[in-house]
Scaffold this motif. Structure first.
Motif, PDB file in Angstrom:
ATOM      1  N   UNK A  31      -3.198  -2.080   9.443  1.00  0.00           N
ATOM      2  CA  UNK A  31      -2.106  -2.687   8.671  1.00  0.00           C
ATOM      3  C   UNK A  31      -1.138  -3.362   9.634  1.00  0.00           C
ATOM      4  N   UNK A  32      -0.498  -4.425   9.144  1.00  0.00           N
ATOM      5  CA  UNK A  32       0.455  -5.157   9.976  1.00  0.00           C
ATOM      6  C   UNK A  32       1.490  -5.844   9.098  1.00  0.00           C
ATOM      7  N   UNK A  33       2.734  -5.872   9.569  1.00  0.00           N
ATOM      8  CA  UNK A  33       3.770  -6.664   8.913  1.00  0.00           C
ATOM      9  C   UNK A  33       3.498  -8.135   9.245  1.00  0.00           C
ATOM     10  N   UNK A 119      -9.468  -6.404   1.744  1.00  0.00           N
ATOM     11  CA  UNK A 119      -8.431  -7.188   2.424  1.00  0.00           C
ATOM     12  C   UNK A 119      -7.291  -7.384   1.446  1.00  0.00           C
ATOM     13  N   UNK A 120      -6.082  -7.000   1.837  1.00  0.00           N
ATOM     14  CA  UNK A 120      -4.930  -7.102   0.937  1.00  0.00           C
ATOM     15  C   UNK A 120      -3.739  -7.738   1.622  1.00  0.00           C
ATOM     16  N   UNK A 121      -2.986  -8.494   0.838  1.00  0.00           N
ATOM     17  CA  UNK A 121      -1.650  -8.967   1.209  1.00  0.00           C
ATOM     18  C   UNK A 121      -0.719  -8.364   0.174  1.00  0.00           C
ATOM     19  N   UNK A 122       0.283  -7.612   0.636  1.00  0.00           N
ATOM     20  CA  UNK A 122       1.189  -6.897  -0.271  1.00  0.00           C
ATOM     21  C   UNK A 122       2.644  -7.227   0.070  1.00  0.00           C
ATOM     22  N   UNK A 123       3.441  -7.423  -0.977  1.00  0.00           N
ATOM     23  CA  UNK A 123       4.875  -7.683  -0.806  1.00  0.00           C
ATOM     24  C   UNK A 123       5.620  -6.483  -1.376  1.00  0.00           C
ATOM     25  N   UNK A 124       6.411  -5.820  -0.525  1.00  0.00           N
ATOM     26  CA  UNK A 124       7.182  -4.666  -0.962  1.00  0.00           C
ATOM     27  C   UNK A 124       8.437  -5.076  -1.712  1.00  0.00           C
ATOM     28  N   UNK A 125       9.097  -4.113  -2.315  1.00  0.00           N
ATOM     29  CA  UNK A 125      10.342  -4.390  -3.047  1.00  0.00           C
ATOM     30  C   UNK A 125      11.432  -4.911  -2.118  1.00  0.00           C
ATOM     31  N   UNK A 126      11.305  -4.648  -0.825  1.00  0.00           N
ATOM     32  CA  UNK A 126      12.259  -5.155   0.164  1.00  0.00           C
ATOM     33  C   UNK A 126      11.914  -6.566   0.631  1.00  0.00           C
ATOM     34  N   UNK A 128       9.301  -7.432   2.354  1.00  0.00           N
ATOM     35  CA  UNK A 128       8.433  -7.409   3.531  1.00  0.00           C
ATOM     36  C   UNK A 128       6.982  -7.562   3.084  1.00  0.00           C
ATOM     37  N   UNK A 129       6.263  -8.448   3.770  1.00  0.00           N
ATOM     38  CA  UNK A 129       4.865  -8.737   3.446  1.00  0.00           C
ATOM     39  C   UNK A 129       3.977  -8.080   4.497  1.00  0.00           C
ATOM     40  N   UNK A 130       3.006  -7.326   4.013  1.00  0.00           N
ATOM     41  CA  UNK A 130       2.074  -6.631   4.903  1.00  0.00           C
ATOM     42  C   UNK A 130       0.649  -7.061   4.589  1.00  0.00           C
ATOM     43  N   UNK A 131      -0.158  -7.096   5.639  1.00  0.00           N
ATOM     44  CA  UNK A 131      -1.589  -7.295   5.478  1.00  0.00           C
ATOM     45  C   UNK A 131      -2.279  -5.976   5.764  1.00  0.00           C
ATOM     46  N   UNK A 132      -3.355  -5.724   5.035  1.00  0.00           N
ATOM     47  CA  UNK A 132      -4.067  -4.464   5.220  1.00  0.00           C
ATOM     48  C   UNK A 132      -5.562  -4.702   5.109  1.00  0.00           C
ATOM     49  N   UNK A 133      -6.317  -4.058   6.005  1.00  0.00           N
ATOM     50  CA  UNK A 133      -7.777  -4.077   5.971  1.00  0.00           C
ATOM     51  C   UNK A 133      -8.238  -2.624   5.939  1.00  0.00           C
ATOM     52  N   UNK A 134      -9.067  -2.302   4.957  1.00  0.00           N
ATOM     53  CA  UNK A 134      -9.616  -0.947   4.810  1.00  0.00           C
ATOM     54  C   UNK A 134     -11.127  -1.103   4.664  1.00  0.00           C
ATOM     55  N   UNK A 135     -11.874  -0.299   5.424  1.00  0.00           N
ATOM     56  CA  UNK A 135     -13.324  -0.421   5.373  1.00  0.00           C
ATOM     57  C   UNK A 135     -14.008   0.917   5.602  1.00  0.00           C
ATOM     58  N   UNK A 136     -15.223   0.988   5.095  1.00  0.00           N
ATOM     59  CA  UNK A 136     -16.130   2.068   5.478  1.00  0.00           C
ATOM     60  C   UNK A 136     -17.468   1.417   5.789  1.00  0.00           C
ATOM     61  N   UNK A 137     -18.104   1.889   6.857  1.00  0.00           N
ATOM     62  CA  UNK A 137     -19.362   1.260   7.257  1.00  0.00           C
ATOM     63  C   UNK A 137     -20.193   2.210   8.110  1.00  0.00           C
ATOM     64  N   UNK A 138     -21.461   1.870   8.171  1.00  0.00           N
ATOM     65  CA  UNK A 138     -22.381   2.542   9.089  1.00  0.00           C
ATOM     66  C   UNK A 138     -23.432   1.518   9.497  1.00  0.00           C
ATOM     67  N   UNK A 139     -24.197   1.878  10.505  1.00  0.00           N
ATOM     68  CA  UNK A 139     -25.200   0.957  11.039  1.00  0.00           C
ATOM     69  C   UNK A 139     -26.236   0.598   9.977  1.00  0.00           C
TER      70      UNK A 139
END
Length: 169
Positions: A31-33, A119-126, A128-139
């Motif tokens: 995650x990142x601002x 992959x998400x772009x989220x704007x908080x009530x304040x 502030x915009x954050x990007x988030x990447x969440x994954x699950x994987x295997x070979x």
């Protein structure tokens, strides 16, 4: 876009990257601002949904590929110079809410990995915009198994590059 309608998802836990990540996979959460305000939110969401984030991170995607939409199959190519490996994915979910935009895709037959990424772009009530990447994987292939932990480091670095692209850096 797919040129082979016979491709199938390679994992049964469709949608799990938006909730509890399943056992038996490597998990990734980055995650990142990105900034703040409406303009930042709109620009980041546009870069995400139109695949510009992937292109800026070094993946090749065919020009003219439509924006992310449920059912869209996309051929990602990664590698260096002329040495490129194809990685087929299918968009399985799109989120289009006032303060959250994004999508999830899953791996298809022939992809070097097995799993899913959101992959998400989220704007908080304040504002502030954050990007988030969440994954699950295997070979999914012999060469990703041989890469071992290096493959996970590459995946983490690619996720960070995605977020850099969403931030416009």
């Amino acid at each position: 876009m797919s040129d082979d309608a016979g491709r199938a998802l390679t994992y049964p836990e469709v949608g799990a990257s938006r909730g509890t990540l399943p056992a038996g996979y490597r998990h990734l959460k980055v995650e990142r601002v990105l900034g703040s305000g409406d303009a930042t939110f709109r620009a980041a969401a546009d870069r995400l949904l139109r695949w510009d984030m992937h292109r800026a991170a070094g993946l090749r995607i065919a020009p003219g590929t439509p924006p992310a939409a449920v059912g869209l199959e996309v051929r990602l190519e990664f590698g260096f110079g002329p040495l490129r490996l194809p990685a087929w994915c299918r968009v399985v979910d799109v989120l289009d809410e006032p303060d959250t935009r994004g999508f999830t895709y899953g791996t298809l037959t022939g992809h070097p990995e097995i799993g899913e990424e959101t992959f998400l772009v989220e704007r908080g009530t304040d504002g502030v915009v954050r990007g988030r990447v969440v994954a699950f994987s295997r070979h999914g292939r012999w060469y990703t198994k041989i890469a071992g932990p290096v493959g996970h480091l590459v995946q983490r670095r690619t996720a960070q590059r995605y977020l850099d692209a969403l931030a416009g850096t």
